[in-house]
Scaffold this motif. Sequence first.
Motif, PDB file in Angstrom:
ATOM      1  N   PRO A 159      -5.267   6.071   4.806  1.00 13.50           N
ATOM      2  CA  PRO A 159      -4.867   4.637   5.079  1.00 13.50           C
ATOM      3  C   PRO A 159      -5.842   4.047   5.945  1.00 13.50           C
ATOM      4  CG  PRO A 159      -3.206   5.805   5.820  1.00 13.50           C
ATOM      5  CD  PRO A 159      -4.112   6.671   5.304  1.00 13.50           C
ATOM      6  N   VAL A 211       3.756  -1.226   4.065  1.00  6.97           N
ATOM      7  CA  VAL A 211       3.217   0.312   3.776  1.00  6.97           C
ATOM      8  C   VAL A 211       4.525   0.968   3.119  1.00  6.97           C
ATOM      9  CG1 VAL A 211       2.302   2.317   4.915  1.00  6.97           C
ATOM     10  CG2 VAL A 211       1.525   0.111   5.444  1.00  6.97           C
ATOM     11  N   LEU A 220      -6.244   2.289   0.866  1.00  5.02           N
ATOM     12  CA  LEU A 220      -6.919   3.597   1.056  1.00  5.02           C
ATOM     13  C   LEU A 220      -8.047   3.749   1.003  1.00  5.02           C
ATOM     14  CD1 LEU A 220      -3.820   5.161  -1.098  1.00  5.02           C
ATOM     15  CD2 LEU A 220      -3.894   5.175   1.387  1.00  5.02           C
ATOM     16  N   CYS A 280       0.872  -1.244   0.087  1.00  6.91           N
ATOM     17  CA  CYS A 280      -0.025  -0.001   0.085  1.00  6.91           C
ATOM     18  C   CYS A 280       0.558   1.250   0.053  1.00  6.91           C
ATOM     19  CB  CYS A 280      -1.028  -0.023   1.128  1.00  6.91           C
ATOM     20  SG  CYS A 280      -1.925   1.499   1.215  1.00  6.91           S
ATOM     21  N   VAL A 292       1.466   5.012   0.450  1.00  8.19           N
ATOM     22  CA  VAL A 292       0.896   6.138   1.333  1.00  8.19           C
ATOM     23  C   VAL A 292       1.744   7.396   0.791  1.00  8.19           C
ATOM     24  CG1 VAL A 292       0.497   7.193   3.457  1.00  8.19           C
ATOM     25  CG2 VAL A 292       0.155   4.735   3.157  1.00  8.19           C
TER      26      VAL A 292
END
Length: 711
Positions: free
Chosen positions: A495, A509, A343, A324, A326
């Motif tokens: 997130p 992340v 997200l 993910c 960010v």
Amino acid sequence: CPMAFRDVNARRHIGLQQLSALASTGRTFLGPMKSHKFIVDEITNQSTLICSAVRLLESLDLTSAVGQLLNETIQAQNKEFKTGMSTLLFLVGAWSSAVVECLQQNVPVPAIVSVMSEGLNSCCERVQCLQIPIHDVKEELCSSRVRPKAFESKTGQAGRDGLTTPWDLLCFQRHISATEEVIPINYCSHQGDDCNFNKLLVSPLAGFGSVASVVKAAGDKSSSALSGSGVTASSCITRKLTHSRHFSTLGKGHSASQQGNFQGHLSGPSADVCGCCGLGHLAVALSHGNQTSVKLLQSIAAYQQERAECSGNSQINTAEIVTCCVLGLPESYSCVTPGFVTLVSPEQASVIKHFADKPLRVLLMDGDLTEGYRHLGFNRPPNVRTILERPNPRGGRAGDVWLSRMLDILMSFEVNLVLVKGNVCKSFMERCMASRILVIGCVARDVLCAFGAATGAQAVTYLSQLNASSVGDGARAELWKSSDGRAVDLGELLPARISSGGIPLLTAVLATALPSKAQLLEDQFWTLLYRLHHALKDGKVFPGGGAVELLCLSHIQTLAEQSGRLGNDRIVRELPSPWLAEYKPVVLRALASGWRRYLSVLLGNTARASSELEAGASVDHHLQKAAACGSPSAYILEEFRRGGVLRSGSEPFPEQVTDLRVCDNVAAKTEAWRRALDLVLLVLQTDAEIITGPRRNQILNSPVSSEFMFL
């Protein structure tokens, strides 16, 4: 329809020239010190930073047949291995140019195809002696304790007097900060079975030959003892050097707070500093200098190895890992979090805040959550034209009945969380949020499987199939918090973390302040992850840094010399194909030129040669030393154990800073070689280009119109 026909000239083969030109765009991707490229979208004016052959070819306008073949070859390598694409792309260009030179010397095409294929097969067999078993690699790297030169005084004795010059002190600081970098693993309020993440891991970023350091618990201000060096490193040396304020991987003031917030300890004084019984060092060897991703991968490997101790499985399970990105945070916030991080919109975030500590009932959807979705294989009745599937006598808006009916189904089973593999109807998502039901779309199949195993939920294709046994229990949702415990609010997308007790899913992340760098970080992470995965799957690795290619070059040159001597023998001339022996030395030298060009560019990209001429001289020097040794493979392995192949006496930096012993995957590398040569030989054997479709006027107005014959 009109059709154009063009002969492919044997002397200057148009297809090979196009292949060489396309491949030349990715030569800076070779080696660990890659040069990034900016891809700018002319429509949106947005730019993306890339450093992989896959992203490069996705951004190019590959309208030619050769370009499409090259893209398909790169995509096939990426789909199977996720690594080796830069090597493939470079060798395609190098061997295309080499084949064109053979054609200019009037070498027949069948001779080129036969000898090059035979030569590459011989190389693949020859380099098998360089394969190093994983067990031996981990033992050697974990037990490697070479004292850096910066710790030695001019008299050869180790001690504080060795740190007399600014350069020595600088190297010492870089060594300490690299070896004692703590891997961030993010914690959330609902730990449950995730408490086994409560570990203190140390990232051996200084590579091989680093001094073992015993890291004290957080808050301990005592000095750290450096084993084997006799040097006591004071805790006041905390400077972390970076190359750029924009592309740095360490925050200025955040790293110290990260180290102070860890809750855990090493299990005993003899704990493995890499945290995963040698896999940490192996990850460094396969990272090729990518420190950001290797820290994340070390924590992932440590967690999965701990879970697999009872089963004895040492593989890296890629199905249990997701990423993910960010945006808006420094890269120092990158961490590994148990569960699924994704997200969400501010409206979805408000629903998550409403859940608080409440356990959720979860539903898994294996498809789209839209009114018109039909599963794969659904066949509508033939010769039937559907005007309206469900008449609405109330005269309401089209689709309102479906929305209300689907929402009633969810509420009747008290579903709080819906994870959908495909797309979600926007109107339905808005209605669900109004009813405090969280719906998340575009969820990977592996994530659905993980939540199904953890919560007992069974995936359904349509909401009408929902029953009591399909709904799972025990899921939790909350806003993702950074490593310092603060919730992250970045405006448009936030997130969020979704987890369940005992779920093996991990999310890497990847934080960055630059939107154009997000794709780059994600590609680098997956490349390293699959390198480690394939290394454990193969059970062996190659020595990196050009070692394998150097042996190939030495082997092919030896074969070319032997073929040249045998070509004059009467016995050879009496063979059924004497012409093949005549052209064999020429073709083998052309094949060797591809390896030589590969090594030269590799040396140039790593700043070990200032020009192609100097790089070629360095390659020749190592070839001579390998030949003088009597066994080129033994010479290469010995150089690799000393710290790397193709090293020179005048390095731009001291060895303890730049010399990392790197490794490469076995199957991915050899398959990249084969795919590169297969593509070159396929284009070589193409004798004509036939273009069909409405392109007659475009071809007529082009500069190459004289080369076409219109039929």
